[in-house]
Write a protein that holds these residues in place. Structure first.
Motif, PDB file in Angstrom:
ATOM      1  N   ALA A 198      20.594  54.418  16.305  1.00  0.00           N
ATOM      2  CA  ALA A 198      20.344  55.698  17.079  1.00  0.00           C
ATOM      3  C   ALA A 198      20.594  56.138  18.516  1.00  0.00           C
ATOM      4  CB  ALA A 198      19.062  56.428  16.422  1.00  0.00           C
ATOM      5  N   LEU A 199      19.992  54.649  19.153  1.00  0.00           N
ATOM      6  CA  LEU A 199      19.952  54.642  20.244  1.00  0.00           C
ATOM      7  C   LEU A 199      21.303  54.314  21.037  1.00  0.00           C
ATOM      8  CD1 LEU A 199      18.528  54.357  23.117  1.00  0.00           C
ATOM      9  CD2 LEU A 199      18.148  51.876  22.661  1.00  0.00           C
ATOM     10  N   LEU A 226      23.674  56.616  23.674  1.00  0.00           N
ATOM     11  CA  LEU A 226      24.143  56.122  24.864  1.00  0.00           C
ATOM     12  C   LEU A 226      25.847  56.343  24.795  1.00  0.00           C
ATOM     13  CD1 LEU A 226      22.363  52.535  25.030  1.00  0.00           C
ATOM     14  CD2 LEU A 226      22.020  54.628  26.466  1.00  0.00           C
ATOM     15  N   LEU A 227      26.529  56.051  23.659  1.00  0.00           N
ATOM     16  CA  LEU A 227      27.835  56.316  23.499  1.00  0.00           C
ATOM     17  C   LEU A 227      28.279  57.628  23.988  1.00  0.00           C
ATOM     18  CD1 LEU A 227      28.891  54.060  20.537  1.00  0.00           C
ATOM     19  CD2 LEU A 227      29.654  53.560  22.845  1.00  0.00           C
ATOM     20  N   VAL A 281      18.167  47.009  28.198  1.00  0.00           N
ATOM     21  CA  VAL A 281      18.848  48.090  27.486  1.00  0.00           C
ATOM     22  C   VAL A 281      19.513  47.728  26.540  1.00  0.00           C
ATOM     23  CG1 VAL A 281      20.197  50.057  27.507  1.00  0.00           C
ATOM     24  CG2 VAL A 281      18.363  49.927  29.286  1.00  0.00           C
ATOM     25  N   THR A 282      20.639  46.752  26.722  1.00  0.00           N
ATOM     26  CA  THR A 282      21.643  46.316  25.795  1.00  0.00           C
ATOM     27  C   THR A 282      20.847  45.582  24.780  1.00  0.00           C
ATOM     28  OG1 THR A 282      21.971  44.400  27.044  1.00  0.00           O
ATOM     29  CG2 THR A 282      23.155  46.090  27.752  1.00  0.00           C
ATOM     30  N   ARG A 283      19.705  44.963  25.026  1.00  0.00           N
ATOM     31  CA  ARG A 283      19.062  44.011  23.921  1.00  0.00           C
ATOM     32  C   ARG A 283      18.399  45.119  22.817  1.00  0.00           C
ATOM     33  NH1 ARG A 283      21.434  39.212  23.614  1.00  0.00           N
ATOM     34  NH2 ARG A 283      21.762  38.340  25.572  1.00  0.00           N
ATOM     35  N   MET A 284      18.510  46.209  23.368  1.00  0.00           N
ATOM     36  CA  MET A 284      17.633  47.259  22.423  1.00  0.00           C
ATOM     37  C   MET A 284      18.635  47.987  21.385  1.00  0.00           C
ATOM     38  SD  MET A 284      15.264  49.164  24.989  1.00  0.00           S
ATOM     39  CE  MET A 284      14.519  50.386  23.673  1.00  0.00           C
ATOM     40  N   VAL A 285      20.005  47.550  21.652  1.00  0.00           N
ATOM     41  CA  VAL A 285      20.887  48.254  20.651  1.00  0.00           C
ATOM     42  C   VAL A 285      21.695  47.039  20.010  1.00  0.00           C
ATOM     43  CG1 VAL A 285      21.253  50.285  22.113  1.00  0.00           C
ATOM     44  CG2 VAL A 285      22.950  48.335  22.365  1.00  0.00           C
ATOM     45  N   PRO A 286      22.358  47.253  18.579  1.00  0.00           N
ATOM     46  CA  PRO A 286      22.918  46.279  18.227  1.00  0.00           C
ATOM     47  C   PRO A 286      24.391  45.946  18.639  1.00  0.00           C
ATOM     48  CG  PRO A 286      23.079  48.489  16.985  1.00  0.00           C
ATOM     49  CD  PRO A 286      22.173  48.603  18.021  1.00  0.00           C
ATOM     50  N   ASN A 287      24.697  44.895  18.556  1.00  0.00           N
ATOM     51  CA  ASN A 287      26.169  44.413  19.478  1.00  0.00           C
ATOM     52  C   ASN A 287      27.168  44.707  18.556  1.00  0.00           C
ATOM     53  OD1 ASN A 287      27.567  43.272  21.573  1.00  0.00           O
ATOM     54  ND2 ASN A 287      27.394  41.424  20.594  1.00  0.00           N
TER      55      ASN A 287
END
Length: 270
Positions: free
Chosen positions: A4-5, A9-10, A176-182
């Motif tokens: 969801a995050l 962001l996208l 922030v980038t670590r909080m979303v799936p790669n």
């Protein structure tokens, strides 16, 4: 929660970029230069409907399916489609869900589903071959779905090594980038492909460093080819497309088409 995050962001990033284009006049400039209104298509993707533009260079030609970047519209690609047509390559570009007049919302899953649906629609036109082309954000989408569609090659332009590294390169804090799936790990995905891959990148991209493209090409092994274009900013290949950038891509696409086994070519009357 993590998905969801990422979706948030996208969508926020996309809307900010499109608003910026609207405010600084770029959107009006690109829309006024668009000349392929008669090529507009609607493609079903699940329950969603995608706006698209198809430009034919002739029946006996290879075709490119274009996955555009974030904050772009199909009309932005009119000049590129015109160049490709003149080079003997047909093309289809589509808006992801939530873009332009496409219904739905932008998510990583929808981007991938939309690409599969668009590829299916293009395959119905019986071109000699189909190559999937991803630009910027679209390079992640293209790399993610390449193994799920029937294509003869993959072209990645001004792309990234992974979505997480792309976010950091564009200024998002590491936490922030670590909080979303790669979601789109291009280096990993291309390493699993069997299809040939062409990686095209400017030496002065300014958004994603050339080292990302080099890592992607290296991950492809002998199936990969890297072309470095001098002096092009990240969005220049779309906003101010030149033959210097697109001719090598068209030549590679046509070379792939010439290598398609005869038994796979469409038969007249089919």
């Amino acid at each position: 929660m993590r998905e969801a995050l990422l979706t948030l962001l996208l969508n926020v990033t996309s809307r900010v970029l499109l608003r910026s284009d609207r405010m600084n006049g770029i959107m009006e400039q690109m829309l006024s230069a668009f000349t392929f209104a008669d090529g507009r298509q609607v493609i079903p993707s699940g329950k969603r409907r995608l706006s698209a533009v198809y430009v034919s260079a002739g029946d006996d030609t290879p075709a490119v399916l274009i996955c555009h970047g974030i904050g772009e519209l199909v009309e932005y690609w009119g000049k590129v489609q015109g160049l490709l047509k003149g080079m003997g390559v047909s093309s289809l570009v589509f808006n992801y869900s939530g873009y332009g007049t496409s219904s739905g919302i932008l998510t990583t899953a929808h981007c991938e589903e939309d690409t599969v649906a668009a590829c299916r629609a293009l395959a119905g036109r019986d071109h000699r071959s189909i190559v999937l082309l991803g630009f910027s954000l679209g390079s992640g989408v293209g790399g993610a779905v390449a193994s799920r569609v029937d294509i003869d090659g993959l072209v990645l332009c001004e792309g990234f090594s992974s979505l997480r590294e792309a976010a950091m390169a564009t200024g998002f804090p590491r936490w922030v980038t670590r909080m979303v799936p790669n979601a789109w790990d291009t280096v990993h995905r291309v390493g699993e492909l069997k299809t040939p891959v062409l990686v095209v990148h400017s030496d002065v991209d300014g958004l994603f460093p050339l080292s990302m493209a080099q890592r992607v090409a290296e991950a492809c092994g002998p199936r990969g080819t890297l072309i470095v274009i001098p002096g092009q900013s990240h969005n220049a290949p779309i906003f101010a497309p030149t033959e210097d950038y697109w001719q090598p891509i068209a030549a590679w696409v046509k070379q792939r088409s010439s290598e398609v086994p005869t038994e796979r070519l469409p038969v007249a009357g089919d």
